[in-house]
Write an enzyme that holds these catalytic residues in place. Structure first.
Site, mmCIF file in Angstrom:
data_model
loop_
_atom_site.group_PDB
_atom_site.id
_atom_site.type_symbol
_atom_site.label_atom_id
_atom_site.label_comp_id
_atom_site.label_asym_id
_atom_site.label_seq_id
_atom_site.Cartn_x
_atom_site.Cartn_y
_atom_site.Cartn_z
ATOM 1 N N SER A 152 35.148 40.753 9.567
ATOM 2 C CA SER A 152 35.601 40.534 10.939
ATOM 3 C C SER A 152 36.863 39.663 10.961
ATOM 4 C CB SER A 152 34.466 39.918 11.764
ATOM 5 O OG SER A 152 34.773 39.925 13.135
ATOM 6 N N ASP A 249 30.787 49.906 16.453
ATOM 7 C CA ASP A 249 31.261 48.534 16.629
ATOM 8 C C ASP A 249 31.792 48.344 18.047
ATOM 9 O OD1 ASP A 249 32.540 46.050 16.525
ATOM 10 O OD2 ASP A 249 33.236 46.343 14.466
ATOM 11 N N HIS A 279 28.965 46.262 14.482
ATOM 12 C CA HIS A 279 29.975 45.317 14.029
ATOM 13 C C HIS A 279 29.544 44.540 12.785
ATOM 14 C CE1 HIS A 279 33.297 42.525 14.160
ATOM 15 N NE2 HIS A 279 32.457 41.510 14.221
#
EC number: 3.1.2.22
Length: 306
Positions: A152, A249, A279
């Site tokens: 991320s 996501d 995600h």
């Protein structure tokens, strides 16, 4: 050596089908062949008997001390760069360390300043400061060439680290790479809401991954992050890059990984999409894809060296 590594990788194969699609952006070989060679069998999932890595602290003059755990081993080493407010003890970090142990490769995981066991004040944190944290880990703890695995927001920072340390960063693996995402999402808010955030000094960003249902992001963090955006111009990274992303996501659109692939100068880039992953990408099949990708890059880099 190759047989031993193949056996170690085989232990992570899922019993069910993969369900992921690769979108190669540049010349890439090895991962498909590796998958074809490994027999289907039940997975060994995060064995309970794990080599212990003790908690240590990197002392830095005038900067917060960073908590980290280091597994010694062969090069290239693996450095895991966590996501926003994520700790070094997350599922992906532990799985990567365990996999590196099975291959005999070095691995480092750490907490950003102001997060987890590291010193510092979260409210004073910025993306720029966390960038310095990553570079401190690479400069002061990592021995030899490194593969960076960024999750991320950590995927955003791994790109910055590759730009700053091209001689030491030899490959990148992004998991739901959130390059520029925080700034982009904030800029998409209605003008009234942006003004409200500016007045309060905090953006309560909704998230199902937070126990409170929101991430309270400092307005100062967002504004400082604007200075570190990358997608507006070519990204001077030339090493092999693998970008893994779940198509479910709802935090970082999978198109962001496609943008990164388009912007980097490297011609050795793959984007691998998992149709049903979210995600976090921490289900068993997600982790197995991740460790396969690590092994494939280790093999590729070893072939280049030899």
């Amino acid at each position: 050596m190759a047989v031993a590594r193949l056996a170690a990788v085989a232990a992570w194969v899922p019993y069910r089908s993969w369900g992921w699609a690769a979108a190669p952006v540049g010349p890439h070989r090895g991962l498909g062949a590796l998958l074809a060679l490994i027999p289907q069998r039940a997975p060994r999932w995060l064995p309970a008997c794990r080599q212990k890595t003790s908690l240590s602290f990197l002392n830095r003059p005038d900067l917060p001390n960073l908590a980290y755990k280091k597994l010694k081993g062969k090069s290239p080493g693996i450095v895991f760069i966590p996501g926003y407010l994520s700790y070094m003890n997350g599922t992906k970090a532990l799985a990567i360390e365990e996999f590196c142990k099975s291959l005999g490769h070095a691995c480092i995981r750490f907490d950003y300043s102001g997060v987890g066991s590291s010193d510092g004040n979260l409210e004073e944190s910025t993306l720029g400061k966390w960038r310095k944290d990553v570079l401190s880990i690479i400069d002061d703890l990592a021995d030899g060439p490194q593969i960076l695995v960024g999750s991320s927001l950590g995927g955003w920072l791994m790109l910055h680290a590759a730009i700053a340390r091209p001689e030491k960063v030899v490959a990148l693996i992004g998991v739901a790479t959130a390059a520029d995402t925080l700034v982009t999402k904030f800029n998409q808010l209605p003008v009234e809401l942006k003004k409200e955030v500016e007045m309060k000094g905090v953006w309560s960003m909704p998230s199902k991954y937070s126990e409170e249902g929101v991430y309270n992001v400092q307005y100062s963090f967002i504004k400082e992050a604007e200075h570190h955006c990358l997608l507006h111009s070519p990204i001077p990274v030339n090493c092999p890059i693998r970008l893994l992303h779940g198509m479910k996501d709802d935090i970082v659109p999978w198109h962001t990984s496609m943008q990164v692939a388009d912007r980097v100068l490297s011609t050795d880039v793959d984007v691998i999409l998992r149709k049903h992953s979210d995600h976090q990408m921490k289900e068993k099949a997600d982790i197995q894809l991740l460790v396969y990708t690590i092994d494939d890059l280790i093999d590729k880099l070893s072939t280049i060296v030899n």
